[in-house]
Design a protein around this motif. Sequence first.
Motif, PDB file in Angstrom:
ATOM      1  N   CYS A   1      -1.468   9.996  -2.512  1.00 31.76           N
ATOM      2  CA  CYS A   1      -0.926   9.114  -2.947  1.00 31.76           C
ATOM      3  C   CYS A   1      -0.459   9.101  -3.797  1.00 31.76           C
ATOM      4  O   CYS A   1      -0.499  10.532  -4.818  1.00 31.76           O
ATOM      5  CB  CYS A   1      -1.997   8.060  -3.373  1.00 31.76           C
ATOM      6  SG  CYS A   1      -1.438   6.882  -3.860  1.00 31.76           S
TER       7      CYS A   1
ATOM      8  N   TYR B   1      -7.016   7.426   0.806  1.00 32.45           N
ATOM      9  CA  TYR B   1      -5.623   7.496   0.362  1.00 32.45           C
ATOM     10  C   TYR B   1      -5.088   8.809  -0.521  1.00 32.45           C
ATOM     11  O   TYR B   1      -4.214   9.230  -0.316  1.00 32.45           O
ATOM     12  CB  TYR B   1      -4.538   7.110   0.583  1.00 32.45           C
ATOM     13  CG  TYR B   1      -3.522   6.685   1.117  1.00 32.45           C
ATOM     14  CD1 TYR B   1      -3.044   7.810   2.466  1.00 32.45           C
ATOM     15  CD2 TYR B   1      -2.291   6.232  -0.321  1.00 32.45           C
ATOM     16  CE1 TYR B   1      -1.444   8.336   2.429  1.00 32.45           C
ATOM     17  CE2 TYR B   1      -0.949   6.741   0.955  1.00 32.45           C
ATOM     18  CZ  TYR B   1      -0.609   7.256   1.283  1.00 32.45           C
ATOM     19  OH  TYR B   1       1.051   7.861   1.814  1.00 32.45           O
TER      20      TYR B   1
ATOM     21  N   CYS C   1      -9.550   5.531  -8.566  1.00 35.64           N
ATOM     22  CA  CYS C   1      -9.311   5.386  -7.019  1.00 35.64           C
ATOM     23  C   CYS C   1     -10.495   6.795  -6.805  1.00 35.64           C
ATOM     24  O   CYS C   1     -10.465   6.705  -5.252  1.00 35.64           O
ATOM     25  CB  CYS C   1      -7.693   6.558  -7.339  1.00 35.64           C
ATOM     26  SG  CYS C   1      -6.655   5.135  -7.750  1.00 35.64           S
TER      27      CYS C   1
ATOM     28  N   CYS D   1      -5.464  -1.229  -2.246  1.00 39.16           N
ATOM     29  CA  CYS D   1      -5.324  -0.770  -3.103  1.00 39.16           C
ATOM     30  C   CYS D   1      -5.382  -1.556  -4.097  1.00 39.16           C
ATOM     31  O   CYS D   1      -5.030  -2.051  -4.366  1.00 39.16           O
ATOM     32  CB  CYS D   1      -3.497   0.201  -3.284  1.00 39.16           C
ATOM     33  SG  CYS D   1      -2.645   0.498  -4.099  1.00 39.16           S
ATOM     34  N   PHE D   2      -5.907  -0.462  -5.548  1.00 39.46           N
ATOM     35  CA  PHE D   2      -6.033  -1.415  -6.454  1.00 39.46           C
ATOM     36  C   PHE D   2      -4.909  -1.295  -7.305  1.00 39.46           C
ATOM     37  O   PHE D   2      -4.678  -2.536  -7.954  1.00 39.46           O
ATOM     38  CB  PHE D   2      -6.984  -0.262  -7.807  1.00 39.46           C
ATOM     39  CG  PHE D   2      -8.037   0.316  -6.956  1.00 39.46           C
ATOM     40  CD1 PHE D   2      -9.191  -1.436  -6.891  1.00 39.46           C
ATOM     41  CD2 PHE D   2      -8.146   1.017  -6.530  1.00 39.46           C
ATOM     42  CE1 PHE D   2     -10.604  -0.931  -6.244  1.00 39.46           C
ATOM     43  CE2 PHE D   2      -9.992   1.088  -6.354  1.00 39.46           C
ATOM     44  CZ  PHE D   2     -10.838   0.526  -6.152  1.00 39.46           C
ATOM     45  N   PHE D   3      -3.562  -1.295  -6.938  1.00 40.13           N
ATOM     46  CA  PHE D   3      -2.359  -0.846  -8.056  1.00 40.13           C
ATOM     47  C   PHE D   3      -1.383  -1.407  -7.570  1.00 40.13           C
ATOM     48  O   PHE D   3      -0.168  -1.397  -7.537  1.00 40.13           O
ATOM     49  CB  PHE D   3      -2.384   0.092  -8.515  1.00 40.13           C
ATOM     50  CG  PHE D   3      -3.435   0.612  -9.575  1.00 40.13           C
ATOM     51  CD1 PHE D   3      -3.711   0.233 -10.764  1.00 40.13           C
ATOM     52  CD2 PHE D   3      -4.254   1.703  -8.471  1.00 40.13           C
ATOM     53  CE1 PHE D   3      -4.562   0.983 -11.722  1.00 40.13           C
ATOM     54  CE2 PHE D   3      -5.424   2.114  -9.825  1.00 40.13           C
ATOM     55  CZ  PHE D   3      -5.614   1.139 -11.083  1.00 40.13           C
TER      56      PHE D   3
ATOM     57  N   PRO E   1     -10.645   0.695  -2.248  1.00 40.36           N
ATOM     58  CA  PRO E   1     -10.675  -0.505  -2.479  1.00 40.36           C
ATOM     59  C   PRO E   1     -10.165  -1.852  -1.567  1.00 40.36           C
ATOM     60  O   PRO E   1     -10.269  -0.725   0.004  1.00 40.36           O
ATOM     61  CB  PRO E   1      -9.646   0.052  -2.911  1.00 40.36           C
ATOM     62  CG  PRO E   1      -9.169   1.236  -2.225  1.00 40.36           C
ATOM     63  CD  PRO E   1      -9.608   1.479  -2.330  1.00 40.36           C
TER      64      PRO E   1
ATOM     65  N   HIS F   1       0.689  -1.130  -0.002  1.00 46.59           N
ATOM     66  CA  HIS F   1      -0.325  -0.204   0.024  1.00 46.59           C
ATOM     67  C   HIS F   1       0.582   0.900  -0.160  1.00 46.59           C
ATOM     68  O   HIS F   1       1.786   1.215   0.853  1.00 46.59           O
ATOM     69  CB  HIS F   1      -1.008  -0.254   1.054  1.00 46.59           C
ATOM     70  CG  HIS F   1      -1.814   0.909   0.959  1.00 46.59           C
ATOM     71  ND1 HIS F   1      -1.984   2.330   1.401  1.00 46.59           N
ATOM     72  CD2 HIS F   1      -2.923   0.615   0.676  1.00 46.59           C
ATOM     73  CE1 HIS F   1      -2.888   3.728   0.695  1.00 46.59           C
ATOM     74  NE2 HIS F   1      -3.861   2.056   1.183  1.00 46.59           N
ATOM     75  N   PRO F   2       0.740   2.259  -0.808  1.00 43.19           N
ATOM     76  CA  PRO F   2       2.021   3.544  -0.982  1.00 43.19           C
ATOM     77  C   PRO F   2       1.372   3.848   0.820  1.00 43.19           C
ATOM     78  O   PRO F   2       2.728   4.717   0.995  1.00 43.19           O
ATOM     79  CB  PRO F   2       1.157   4.470  -1.626  1.00 43.19           C
ATOM     80  CG  PRO F   2      -0.406   3.093  -2.563  1.00 43.19           C
ATOM     81  CD  PRO F   2      -0.719   2.436  -1.772  1.00 43.19           C
TER      82      PRO F   2
ATOM     83  N   ILE G   1       0.585   7.194  -6.544  1.00 36.60           N
ATOM     84  CA  ILE G   1       0.955   6.815  -7.922  1.00 36.60           C
ATOM     85  C   ILE G   1      -0.523   6.798  -8.032  1.00 36.60           C
ATOM     86  O   ILE G   1      -1.232   6.541  -9.679  1.00 36.60           O
ATOM     87  CB  ILE G   1       1.126   5.204  -7.190  1.00 36.60           C
ATOM     88  CG1 ILE G   1      -0.064   4.365  -6.283  1.00 36.60           C
ATOM     89  CG2 ILE G   1       2.964   4.881  -7.026  1.00 36.60           C
ATOM     90  CD1 ILE G   1       0.109   2.372  -6.154  1.00 36.60           C
ATOM     91  N   ALA G   2      -1.622   7.428  -7.638  1.00 35.39           N
ATOM     92  CA  ALA G   2      -3.047   7.500  -7.973  1.00 35.39           C
ATOM     93  C   ALA G   2      -3.030   8.329  -9.400  1.00 35.39           C
ATOM     94  O   ALA G   2      -3.605   7.999 -10.323  1.00 35.39           O
ATOM     95  CB  ALA G   2      -3.289   8.471  -6.902  1.00 35.39           C
TER      96      ALA G   2
HETATM   97  S1  SF4 Z   1      -6.342   2.779  -4.623  1.00 32.44           S
HETATM   98 FE1  SF4 Z   1      -5.310   4.234  -6.036  1.00 32.44          FE
HETATM   99  S2  SF4 Z   1      -5.342   5.813  -4.582  1.00 32.44           S
HETATM  100 FE2  SF4 Z   1      -5.586   4.131  -3.246  1.00 32.44          FE
HETATM  101  S3  SF4 Z   1      -3.383   3.719  -2.728  1.00 32.44           S
HETATM  102 FE3  SF4 Z   1      -4.463   2.441  -3.616  1.00 32.44          FE
HETATM  103  S4  SF4 Z   1      -3.153   3.790  -6.098  1.00 32.44           S
HETATM  104 FE4  SF4 Z   1      -3.117   4.972  -4.287  1.00 32.44          FE
END
Ligand code: SF4
Length: 339
Positions: free
Chosen positions: A298, A294, A307, A325-327, A312, A254-255, A300-301
Amino acid sequence: MNMELHTPLLQVDDLHVEFGDPRDSLEVIRGVSLRVEAGRTMGIVGESGSGKSVTVMSLLGLLPKAGRVTAGTAHFMGQDLLELSERRMQSVRGGEIGMIFQDPMTALNPIMSIGQQIDESLRRHSPDLNRRSRHKRILELLDMVRIPRPDQRVNQHPHELSGGMRQRVMIAIAMANNPRLILADEPTTALDVTVQAQILRLLLEVQRESDAALVLITHDLGVIAEVADHATVMYAGTVVETGTVRDVFHRPSHPYTVGLLQSRLTLTTGERQELPTIPGQPPDLRLLPTGCAYRPRCHIAGSREICRTDRPPLNEVGPAHAAACFFSDELAPLQGANV
Ligand code: SF4
Ligand SMILES: Nc1ncnc2c1ncn2[C@@H]1O[C@H](COP(=O)(O)OP(=O)(O)OP(=O)(O)O)[C@@H](O)[C@H]1O
Ligand SMILES: [Mg+2]
């Protein structure tokens, strides 16, 4: 052993807690799930206001009047803690679950001697012990928490003891009835830096001797790295990452965890007690963005739509390792995390 196949000592699922008048309430715990294995240590970390204490208070039935659990379960030794009557809860608190809070002065009764306070807990939870056995056990407990000359100290009152000694007494009370789980909410934060490490070491020693599980809330990531088996990272009333300490510290998914760990790597040891700060504002629970809480911080968003629109869920990213986190898969393993 596959961690998913056996029953954990404590399993919290989708806990929700609100504060305030139901017509104008604020949800501060927004779906927390936790799994604590018997005999193991779970470290919980997260910024101030992320919901660490409220989560623990909910499990103990100790929420302030304005707060209420609105959903969720918390299975512990065959019962749901959130469903227990106050009477049964009183027997679990101080019995199967020992508690240690930040400030021993507010947890101890100023007009009772420390011996009387341990005795009170023994009488309530171990009614089979007679007076003589209880006295013996009190001295044993004071000795176990390395209080010198227990036979003299037993008659002293909290104000006659140093902060470190008072926290030793709290540990003795928490351990009095051989709990299976100890909930410790920043147990060393209020103490002088010089005694913090001693008290933490003591807590871990008594935990290991008794084979109890420990949930340790701390601002100190170094402490989690040193003493915990599992780590849970909280943000804005949710769990954003949980897993073994090794996975969370080496493969943060998670970021927010990445941010905490990266800032920690740049801290000097003298500043270790502080939770590292992440750029951006801690979230205001009344003004959370839609989608991921977040997102405003974030790294990386970017401008990703999902997002902004979707929250998530806490998804598995590996065996017994989950992140919200989706990523997650875009985050590289962290080099230099000292675990
Ligand atoms: S879901 Fe999106 S905004 Fe949330 S932590 Fe992951 S990349 Fe960042
Ligand atoms: N008695 C209360 N009435 C209203 N809101 C409360 C109350 N106690 C806590 N809260 C709110 O619940 C949220 C979670 O608070 P909590 O005390 O669990 O945070 P925490 O993670 O333990 O923070 P800290 O690291 O500062 O101890 C916060 O937004 C806080 O303002
Ligand atoms: Mg707290």
